[in-house]
Scaffold this active site. Structure first.
Site, short mmCIF file in Angstrom:
data_model
loop_
_atom_site.label_atom_id
_atom_site.label_comp_id
_atom_site.label_asym_id
_atom_site.label_seq_id
_atom_site.Cartn_x
_atom_site.Cartn_y
_atom_site.Cartn_z
N ASP A 126 17.18 0.90 -25.38
CA ASP A 126 15.83 1.29 -25.82
C ASP A 126 14.77 0.37 -25.22
O ASP A 126 13.62 0.79 -25.03
CB ASP A 126 15.73 1.17 -27.35
CG ASP A 126 16.03 2.48 -28.05
OD1 ASP A 126 16.06 3.53 -27.37
OD2 ASP A 126 16.21 2.44 -29.27
N PRO A 147 -1.38 -4.39 -16.35
CA PRO A 147 -1.37 -2.96 -16.68
C PRO A 147 -0.23 -2.61 -17.63
O PRO A 147 0.82 -3.23 -17.61
CB PRO A 147 -1.14 -2.27 -15.34
CG PRO A 147 -0.78 -3.32 -14.37
CD PRO A 147 -0.87 -4.65 -15.01
N THR A 148 -0.47 -1.60 -18.44
CA THR A 148 0.57 -1.02 -19.27
C THR A 148 1.50 -0.18 -18.39
O THR A 148 1.39 -0.22 -17.16
CB THR A 148 -0.09 -0.17 -20.38
OG1 THR A 148 0.92 0.22 -21.27
CG2 THR A 148 -0.82 1.03 -19.81
N TYR A 199 12.11 -10.12 -14.46
CA TYR A 199 10.86 -9.57 -13.89
C TYR A 199 9.65 -10.20 -14.58
O TYR A 199 8.68 -10.61 -13.94
CB TYR A 199 10.88 -8.05 -14.09
CG TYR A 199 9.64 -7.34 -13.65
CD1 TYR A 199 9.35 -7.16 -12.29
CD2 TYR A 199 8.75 -6.80 -14.58
CE1 TYR A 199 8.22 -6.48 -11.89
CE2 TYR A 199 7.61 -6.11 -14.19
CZ TYR A 199 7.35 -5.96 -12.84
OH TYR A 199 6.23 -5.28 -12.45
N HIS A 242 0.80 -1.24 0.00
CA HIS A 242 0.00 0.00 0.00
C HIS A 242 0.83 1.28 0.00
O HIS A 242 0.29 2.37 -0.13
CB HIS A 242 -0.95 0.01 1.20
CG HIS A 242 -0.27 0.30 2.49
ND1 HIS A 242 0.47 -0.64 3.16
CD2 HIS A 242 -0.16 1.45 3.22
CE1 HIS A 242 0.99 -0.09 4.25
NE2 HIS A 242 0.61 1.16 4.30
N LYS A 277 6.51 -12.47 -13.12
CA LYS A 277 5.09 -12.10 -13.26
C LYS A 277 4.31 -13.20 -13.99
O LYS A 277 3.16 -13.47 -13.65
CB LYS A 277 4.97 -10.77 -14.00
CG LYS A 277 5.44 -9.57 -13.18
CD LYS A 277 4.50 -9.34 -12.01
CE LYS A 277 4.85 -8.14 -11.18
NZ LYS A 277 4.00 -8.00 -9.97
N HIS A 311 11.15 4.72 -13.80
CA HIS A 311 10.67 4.59 -15.17
C HIS A 311 10.84 5.94 -15.88
O HIS A 311 11.17 6.94 -15.26
CB HIS A 311 9.19 4.18 -15.17
CG HIS A 311 8.97 2.77 -14.74
ND1 HIS A 311 8.61 2.43 -13.47
CD2 HIS A 311 9.10 1.60 -15.42
CE1 HIS A 311 8.51 1.11 -13.38
NE2 HIS A 311 8.80 0.58 -14.54
N LEU A 323 2.80 2.51 -16.06
CA LEU A 323 2.02 3.36 -15.15
C LEU A 323 2.82 4.57 -14.72
O LEU A 323 4.04 4.56 -14.72
CB LEU A 323 1.64 2.55 -13.90
CG LEU A 323 0.85 1.28 -14.17
CD1 LEU A 323 0.77 0.44 -12.90
CD2 LEU A 323 -0.54 1.62 -14.70
N ARG A 346 5.56 3.71 -26.18
CA ARG A 346 4.99 3.18 -24.93
C ARG A 346 3.58 3.73 -24.75
O ARG A 346 3.26 4.84 -25.20
CB ARG A 346 5.83 3.61 -23.71
CG ARG A 346 7.23 3.02 -23.65
CD ARG A 346 7.23 1.55 -23.33
NE ARG A 346 8.58 1.02 -23.16
CZ ARG A 346 9.32 0.55 -24.16
NH1 ARG A 346 8.85 0.54 -25.39
NH2 ARG A 346 10.53 0.07 -23.93
N SER A 358 2.17 -7.23 -15.56
CA SER A 358 2.74 -6.11 -16.29
C SER A 358 2.72 -6.43 -17.78
O SER A 358 2.77 -7.59 -18.18
CB SER A 358 4.19 -5.91 -15.83
OG SER A 358 4.92 -5.18 -16.79
N SER A 359 2.70 -5.37 -18.61
CA SER A 359 2.66 -5.61 -20.06
C SER A 359 3.97 -6.20 -20.60
O SER A 359 4.01 -6.65 -21.74
CB SER A 359 2.33 -4.31 -20.80
OG SER A 359 3.31 -3.34 -20.54
N CYS A 360 5.03 -6.20 -19.76
CA CYS A 360 6.30 -6.75 -20.25
C CYS A 360 6.31 -8.29 -20.24
O CYS A 360 7.30 -8.90 -20.64
CB CYS A 360 7.48 -6.20 -19.47
SG CYS A 360 7.55 -6.80 -17.80
N VAL A 392 1.11 1.80 -7.04
CA VAL A 392 -0.20 1.19 -7.28
C VAL A 392 -0.99 1.03 -5.98
O VAL A 392 -2.17 1.39 -5.89
CB VAL A 392 -0.03 -0.19 -7.97
CG1 VAL A 392 -1.36 -0.93 -8.05
CG2 VAL A 392 0.57 -0.01 -9.36
N GLY A 393 -0.33 0.48 -4.96
CA GLY A 393 -1.02 0.22 -3.69
C GLY A 393 -1.57 1.49 -3.06
O GLY A 393 -2.70 1.49 -2.53
#
Ligand code: GFB
Length: 315
Positions: free
Chosen positions: A270, A164-165, A137, A12, A141, A180, A167, A210, A108-110, A16-17
């Site tokens: 990149d 999620p993409t 990572y 939290h 996930k 990021h 964030l 992105r 995650s989108s990765c 995100v939390g």
């Protein structure tokens, strides 16, 4: 969930939390369980077991994770795979033992293959090789997704996974080595402006694209899915629109009103060329984002200027 449901948000204090805690409180959920790392160390399986056995939350948002930008993912892959596998393993298994009604796991989108068709549909998972800078990572996930699906299949749990993409938003990490791209650019342009610098260095070529989602929109989508989605299939969360890193850099420069130049540092990676999510599954369920990128960057910059965190120096 009803307003008195016992809801545990793991992580939290993170980007995100913290957005989830804010959203749930705003919506009147009044029985949130929030524990700091000092109170419950999520890397400690005995502590997690004891905590979940005692508290028995009905709903769990699994937003605790080791996260970071391209350089830190690429430099510390062991930390990323170990911490993420351990945290999610401890929580998912012990939530099952504690008879949690429903758990939402954040991926995650990765997780998708580096070169998969765009926009990325959920079914492209595990159809090709991963982007090397965040492979550790991503594998962690992916393991979390399969773990949720396996518990659903074998034990009949209701553990859902959302992807999620990229964030951004208040409470992000603004450390230049580990952050990021968006928080890094906000900090770089802000500091260059107040110190009258002539140029700002951005990483890579600026060519990758992105998709960015404000974390308040993500929190809204997670609460929506917790209340409306009960399947093992993963769900993408994004805006459906992407932008090149070059365009993003120009946008942040304009918002912060920096008048100098942008220099591209091609010694920095990149990463994946593009990762635009196909969000039709989520749209068809009835959810759409509200915060557009420029408005979101402005609101994050406002927060950054007010926050004492901006004084934190990179190591
Ligand atoms: O946001 P970012 O670090 O992560 O970088 P990824 C996105 C793009 O922005 C890359 C460029 O092409 C970077 O080279 N970039 C330009 C910068 N200037 C900067 C800068 O000052 N800082 C940073 N950090 N980037 C991460 C993954 O990938 O995305 C994670 O490593 C996770 O696993 C996360 O999935 C969402 O989008 O490349």
């Amino acid at each position: 969930m009803n307003k008195n449901s016992k809801i545990y948000i793991a992580g939290h204090q993170g980007l995100v939390g913290s957005a989830l805690a804010k959203k749930l409180s705003q919506e009147g959920y009044n029985n949130l369980i929030l524990k700091t790392k000092k109170e419950v160390d999520l890397l400690d399986s005995v502590a997690v077991k004891k905590f979940l056995e005692t508290e028995r939350p009905e709903y769990v948002f699994l937003a605790a994770a080791k996260v970071g930008g391209i350089m830190t993912n690429n430099t510390y892959p062991a930390d990323f795979i170990y911490e993420n596998l351990t945290i999610q393993n401890n929580i998912i298994h012990n939530a099952y033992l504690a008879k949690t009604k429903k758990l939402l796991f954040l991926g995650s989108s990765c997780i998708y293959p580096k070169n998969c068709p765009q926009p990325i549909k959920e079914e492209y998972l595990l159809t090709g090789g991963l982007e090397p800078t965040n492979k550790a990572y991503a594998i962690a996930k992916i393991a979390g997704i399969v773990e949720c699906q396996s518990y659903n299949k074998q034990y009949g749990t209701n553990f859902i996974s959302v992807m999620p993409t990229n964030l951004y938003g208040p409470n992000d990490n603004f450390d230049l080595k580990t952050s990021h791209v968006l928080p890094a650019l906000i900090r770089k342009f802000h500091e260059a402006k107040i110190n009258n610098k002539k140029e700002v260095k951005a990483w890579g070529t600026g060519n990758p694209k992105r998709e960015f989602l404000h974390v308040d929109d993500l929190a809204d989508a997670c609460v929506f899915l917790m209340n409306n989605y009960n399947e093992s299939n993963i769900v993408n969360i994004g805006t459906g629109e992407d932008i090149s890193i070059k365009e993003l850099t120009e946008t942040v420069k304009k918002i912060i009103n920096f008048e100098g130049k942008i220099k591209w540092d091609a010694t920095k990676p990149d990463g994946t060329p593009r990762k635009l999510l196909d969000i039709s599954r989520l749209n068809n369920l009835g959810w759409k984002h509200k915060i557009e990128l420029e408005e979101g960057i402005k609101n994050t910059y406002k927060w950054y200027k007010r926050s004492p965190k901006q004084k934190v120096k990179s190591p």
